[in-house]
Every structure is written in C-alpha cells, then in structure tokens.
Design a protein around this motif. Structure first.
Motif, PDB file in Angstrom:
ATOM      1  N   VAL A  75       0.737  -1.162  -0.095  1.00 21.49           N
ATOM      2  CA  VAL A  75       0.006  -0.049  -0.014  1.00 21.49           C
ATOM      3  C   VAL A  75       0.845   1.277  -0.072  1.00 21.49           C
ATOM      4  CG1 VAL A  75      -1.620   1.283   1.352  1.00 21.49           C
ATOM      5  CG2 VAL A  75      -1.950  -1.037   0.997  1.00 21.49           C
ATOM      6  N   ASP A 100      -0.392   5.290  -0.237  1.00 21.13           N
ATOM      7  CA  ASP A 100      -1.938   5.307  -0.759  1.00 21.13           C
ATOM      8  C   ASP A 100      -2.667   4.782   0.466  1.00 21.13           C
ATOM      9  OD1 ASP A 100      -4.142   5.487  -1.974  1.00 21.13           O
ATOM     10  OD2 ASP A 100      -3.606   3.867  -3.349  1.00 21.13           O
ATOM     11  N   SER A 160      -6.057   2.930  -0.054  1.00 28.48           N
ATOM     12  CA  SER A 160      -6.059   1.383  -0.409  1.00 28.48           C
ATOM     13  C   SER A 160      -5.945   0.510   0.644  1.00 28.48           C
ATOM     14  CB  SER A 160      -4.960   1.367  -1.457  1.00 28.48           C
ATOM     15  OG  SER A 160      -5.225   2.279  -2.782  1.00 28.48           O
ATOM     16  N   HIS A 180     -13.582   2.473  -1.943  1.00 27.27           N
ATOM     17  CA  HIS A 180     -12.171   2.899  -2.128  1.00 27.27           C
ATOM     18  C   HIS A 180     -11.688   4.519  -1.714  1.00 27.27           C
ATOM     19  CE1 HIS A 180      -8.011   3.183  -3.667  1.00 27.27           C
ATOM     20  NE2 HIS A 180      -7.998   4.337  -4.007  1.00 27.27           N
TER      21      HIS A 180
END
Length: 384
Positions: free
Chosen positions: A136, A139, A142, A182
């Motif tokens: 990940v 980010d 995510s 998301h």
C-alpha cells in the motif's frame, strides 16, 4: 514540578530556556548514556522526555488541562527544533505528541483526551502510528486492514508494517477500513498495544532504529474510535498537513551540516575555495528550508493551514539531507566508513549513520513523490 510559562513569553525566551535545559547535567548525562547504547539497541522511554514533560515542554501548545502550556504552534516548533539541534532522539516525541496527540486533540472526545493525552505530555508513555501496509505504501485510500462490528465494538484484522517504536508503545493509532469504498470508509481506532491479538515483530533495516511489523486480530471498544466512523480519511488529510511542517527534519539536517562544516574547518579542508563555496551555498539552502518550515508553522497559528506550504517544506528539507550527506562523504573521506561498531563517535553522529538515515527522511510522513503530487495538484492546479 511544572515550570509555568506565560503566553506572552517571546519565542527567543522559549528558545533560551530550552537551550539552558538541554545543556544541563541531567540531560547531558542521558545523552551520553544513549550514545553508549550497543548497536541494535535504541531509546524508548528516555529520561529526557520525562524531564521535558515535567516542564510542559513535550506538548507546549496543548491546553494546560492535558499537560501542555497553552502556547502557540511556533513555541512548540521552537522546542522541537532545539531538541533536534541538540541530538535528542525525537521519533518517540514526534509520534506521540505531534501525530497521535494531534489526532486526539482534533477529533477525540473529552474522555479520550483526558485518558490519553496527559501521560503522553508527561513523557510517561509512547504512542505509535499504524498506517502503512504491505503493498500500500503512502496510498492510504487502498488500506486493506478491516474493522468489522462485533458486539459493542469492532474486530480489527490486518497487518501494518514500517511502524516505529511499536515495541515500546502503550497504544497505537490505527487506520482501518469500515466500508468497501476505495478512498473513503476509513476509520481511526486507538488500540491497546498490550491487548491479546496484537503481535509486534521487528523489521531490521539500515537505520539506527528498527521498524516494526504489527499483526492485528484484536477487539476494540466503540469508545476507542477516534472521530466519526467512516470519516477517518478526511481527518488524516487534515492532520498530515499539520504534521508536515518540516521543523524536526530541518533541525536534524542543520545538526548534520554543522558537524560536517566543523570537521572541514578542523581538518583545513574549508580553506579550499571550491569546497568553501559549496559549504556556503548549502548553508544558504538550509536557512531557506528553515524559513519554509516556520512559514508552515505560522499558518497553523493563523488557523490557515496550507497543505502546499507544508508539503513544500517537508519535501525541500528532507531532500536537503542527501546533499548534506554527500558533502560529508567528501569532507570525511575514509572517516565516512567509521561506524558505531568501531567504537567511534556517538549515537547517530557518524557520517556513516547519517548516510544510512538520510533516505528515511524522504519517506516518513509522506514520500517526496507524494509531496510533489500535493504541490502540483493543490498548488499549481495540475491534474494526473
């Protein structure tokens, strides 16, 4: 005994008081003890933090009811800068006060603040951050660690990596997914690091302080949710802008540079015209980085937080570390290969340790690439 500092105290007076404290015998003795730690060991609950906590200097800009002095962000930055310049290990302070404490101040309930903040401000406990996950990186949208409803609380399952001081921490601020959307659907939880289902394993690395691999299968009460459920992503973005002033990085880079410049002067290398010009140019850039950092801090005091100014300062000051280390390698020559294993200079002060540590500065609190993306998107209006 807590030293009362009036709100009207000027920044220069705060700086002078802190410098006198850092030059005192108890602090120097503790720094000497830390310098003699064998390789592979690192500081956790340093006595320096408790001495700072007694004076309200760990959390200068926190309200007095939570162990602070009710001063400004610039006063807190002054203390943080002086700690870095003096070589006081700062990771535990940054994690506990500047990150976890800030989240609690912004989004915590009164009960959460009263329970967690005073021990952090007194230097009695350490808190860690549980964000990053395998695959990940930066980010956070995510994240795959999940928090599912279970009784009157939540069952958190997942794995966090590259966290620091988790082996010493009493609590960890954990970001976990509470919906499948998301980017959104992230919630924040305060986790008891001693609870069943929390396993901390070392990730040995090239720096002086280890990272940790934290496996989670733990139940957390609903009253340990920090901020609204599903709204943690917004809180994260706000607090990260406050965290990225660059003050602590700038202080560390300045300390490294001053040590290298002193070495050049002692060895006579500073008489070389080309090297002298290089030192002067780098000194100027470090001074510019300091101005950027205090610009970001001033925006906090003005209640006009500028994520672009924060990202710019964080990027500029941490990228400077590589230039400083490159200068050090040229000045040090063979001395650049000397390590603590050789029984030479103190903890974190060898050129070799600076070389190993410098890349980490560009990664923590958001990578340089993420900082440039923030500057491009929010500062320049560029997309993609």
């Amino acid at each position: 005994m807590t030293t009362a500092v009036p709100r009207s105290l000027r920044e220069s007076e705060v700086r002078q008081d802190v410098r006198e404290f850092l030059a005192s015998e108890p602090v120097r003795a503790e720094l000497e003890r830390l310098s003699l730690l064998p390789p592979g060991e690192e500081p956790g609950h340093s006595e320096i933090f408790q001495l700072l906590g007694e004076r309200g200097w760990l959390a200068v800009n926190w309200p007095r009811e939570y162990g602070g002095l009710g001063l400004r962000a610039v006063d807190a930055a002054t203390v943080a800068e002086e700690l870095a310049l003096a070589g006081v290990p700062d990771v535990a302070h940054v994690l506990s006060v500047d990150i976890v404490g800030l989240f609690l101040l912004m989004a915590g309930t009164q009960e959460q603040k009263a329970r967690h903040l005073p021990p952090l401000a007194r230097g009695e406990s350490i808190a860690t951050v549980l964000y990053s996950e395998p695959g990940v990186g930066s980010d956070l949208g995510s994240l795959r660690t999940t928090a599912d409803r279970e009784g009157n609380g939540w069952r958190i399952t997942g794995r966090k990596i590259y966290s620091q001081k988790s082996q010493f921490a009493s609590h960890g601020l954990c970001a976990a997914r509470t919906t499948d959307e998301h980017g959104t659907g992230i919630s924040l939880f305060m986790i008891d690091m001693m609870a069943p289902g929390v396993r901390v394993s070392p990730i040995w690395n090239a720096t002086e302080e280890r990272f940790d691999d934290v496996s989670l299968d733990v139940w957390v009460a609903h009253q340990d949710v920090i901020g609204p459920v599903h709204a943690g992503f917004d809180v994260l973005n706000t607090v990260l802008a406050l965290e990225r002033t660059g003050i602590d990085y700038q202080g560390r880079v300045r300390r490294w540079f001053d040590a290298i410049r002193d070495m050049a002067q002692r060895t006579g290398l500073a008489e070389d015209e080309k090297l002298r010009g290089r030192i002067a140019a780098l000194d100027t850039k470090i001074r510019a980085g300091r101005l950027m950092a205090y610009e970001a801090v001033a925006a906090i005091d003005a209640e006009a937080v500028d994520p672009v100014a924060s990202a710019r300062s964080k990027w500029f000051n941490t990228e400077l570390a590589a230039e400083v280390v490159e200068l050090g390698l040229d000045v040090g020559g063979l001395m650049s290969a000397v390590t603590r294993w050789d029984g030479e200079p103190a903890w974190r002060e060898t050129l070799e340790s600076m070389y190993r540590e410098s890349p980490n500065l560009t990664l923590s609190a958001g990578t340089s690439e993420v900082m440039l993306k923030v500057i491009a998107a929010l500062g320049l209006g560029l997309e993609g």
